[in-house]
Design an enzyme around this catalytic site. Structure first.
Site, PDB file in Angstrom:
ATOM      1  N   LYS A  91       2.744  -2.887   6.144  1.00 43.42           N
ATOM      2  CA  LYS A  91       2.896  -2.783   4.698  1.00 43.42           C
ATOM      3  C   LYS A  91       4.305  -2.372   4.302  1.00 43.42           C
ATOM      4  CE  LYS A  91      -1.088  -4.136   3.214  1.00 43.42           C
ATOM      5  NZ  LYS A  91      -1.198  -5.377   2.409  1.00 43.42           N
ATOM      6  N   TYR A 117      -0.959  -0.548  10.415  1.00 44.62           N
ATOM      7  CA  TYR A 117      -1.143  -1.013   9.037  1.00 44.62           C
ATOM      8  C   TYR A 117       0.036  -0.555   8.189  1.00 44.62           C
ATOM      9  CZ  TYR A 117      -3.415  -1.579   4.451  1.00 44.62           C
ATOM     10  OH  TYR A 117      -3.730  -1.935   3.167  1.00 44.62           O
ATOM     11  N   SER A 129       0.853  -1.189   0.000  1.00 48.17           N
ATOM     12  CA  SER A 129       0.000   0.000   0.000  1.00 48.17           C
ATOM     13  C   SER A 129       0.884   1.232   0.000  1.00 48.17           C
ATOM     14  CB  SER A 129      -0.893   0.011   1.246  1.00 48.17           C
ATOM     15  OG  SER A 129      -1.524   1.265   1.408  1.00 48.17           O
TER      16      SER A 129
END
Length: 251
Positions: free
Chosen positions: A161, A157, A144
């Site tokens: 990533k 998160y 991402s």
């Protein structure tokens, strides 16, 4: 260069919807036999039925990528049913929390890291000997832009990533001698259920479009077409690369 996947077997995690489903469909249309995986068996069974109607050879195996025993079973069942794996797409991901890092629990940290990093690490490690024996393969990790530049509320998160990007680079460097290519795709805002809270919010989108040169929301197909290039001979000289597909947001 040709983007055919005829004769190839592709395993895609998180394939019951969104980006994973689009990648699996495009791979199938390019001639690959596809193995669909997601947490719920009925979800992948439903997608598999639709794919079969389109003439795609497909298998469906449930797996929670945060549970390592299930990851091992996914590999064993895939090998048993299809004998080989030429392409692996690590797309499954989770983000159960939104807010500042200081409010995050260690339980949330473990869950995010297990699904987003540890699962992809293990399944990649398991397919490695098969790809090596078959003279090569392609692994595509779906990260991402949050793994490149963190945004507020998605701290853990982003950490996961970012780790996935480095996992791609490490394995690309170590496995390249066996003609195993490992690349990363970093989507920006893509219109999926996973990101609905963002793209359905007009205030958020007005702020995004102030910074994003292409003032549109990406589609799962945009990521699938890039994945097809990387999985096929068209991407034969690409490894360890990080591709952003974000409308220019990270420029």
């Amino acid at each position: 260069m040709e983007q055919s996947l005829k004769g190839k077997v592709a395993l895609i995690t998180g394939a019951s919807k969104g980006i994973g489903k689009s990648i699996a469909y495009l791979f199938g249309k390019a001639g690959a036999k596809v193995i669909l995986s997601s947490r719920k068996q009925d979800a992948v069974d439903e997608v598999a039925l639709d794919f079969k109607r389109e003439g795609i050879e497909v298998g469906a195996i449930a797996c929670n990528m945060g549970k390592m025993e299930e990851v091992k079973q996914l590999f064993e069942k895939s090998k048993e049913n299809f004998e080989k794996i030429d392409i692996l797409v690590n797309n499954a991901a989770t983000n159960p929390i939104f807010g500042p890092v200081e409010d995050a629990t260690t339980e949330a940290f473990d869950k995010i890291m297990d699904v987003n990093v540890k699962g992809p690490f293990l399944i990649s490690k398991l397919v490695y000997p098969i790809m090596k024996e078959n003279g090569g393969g392609a692994i595509i990790n779906i990260s991402s832009i949050e793994g490149i530049t963190p945004g507020f509320g998605l701290g853990l998160y982003s950490v996961s990533k970012s780790a996935l990007i480095m996992l791609s680079k490490v394995t690309a460097k170590e496995w390249g001698k066996h003609k195993i290519r490992v690349n990363t795709i970093c989507p920006g805002l893509i219109k999926t259920k996973f990101s609905e809270a963002l793209w359905s919010n007009e205030k958020i989108m007005s702020q995004v479009f102030k910074m994003q040169p292409i003032q549109d929301i990406g589609k799962p197909e945009d990521i699938a077409s890039l994945a097809l290039m990387l999985a096929s001979d068209a991407g034969s000289f690409c490894t360890g690369a990080v591709f952003t597909a974000d409308g220019g947001l990270t420029i």
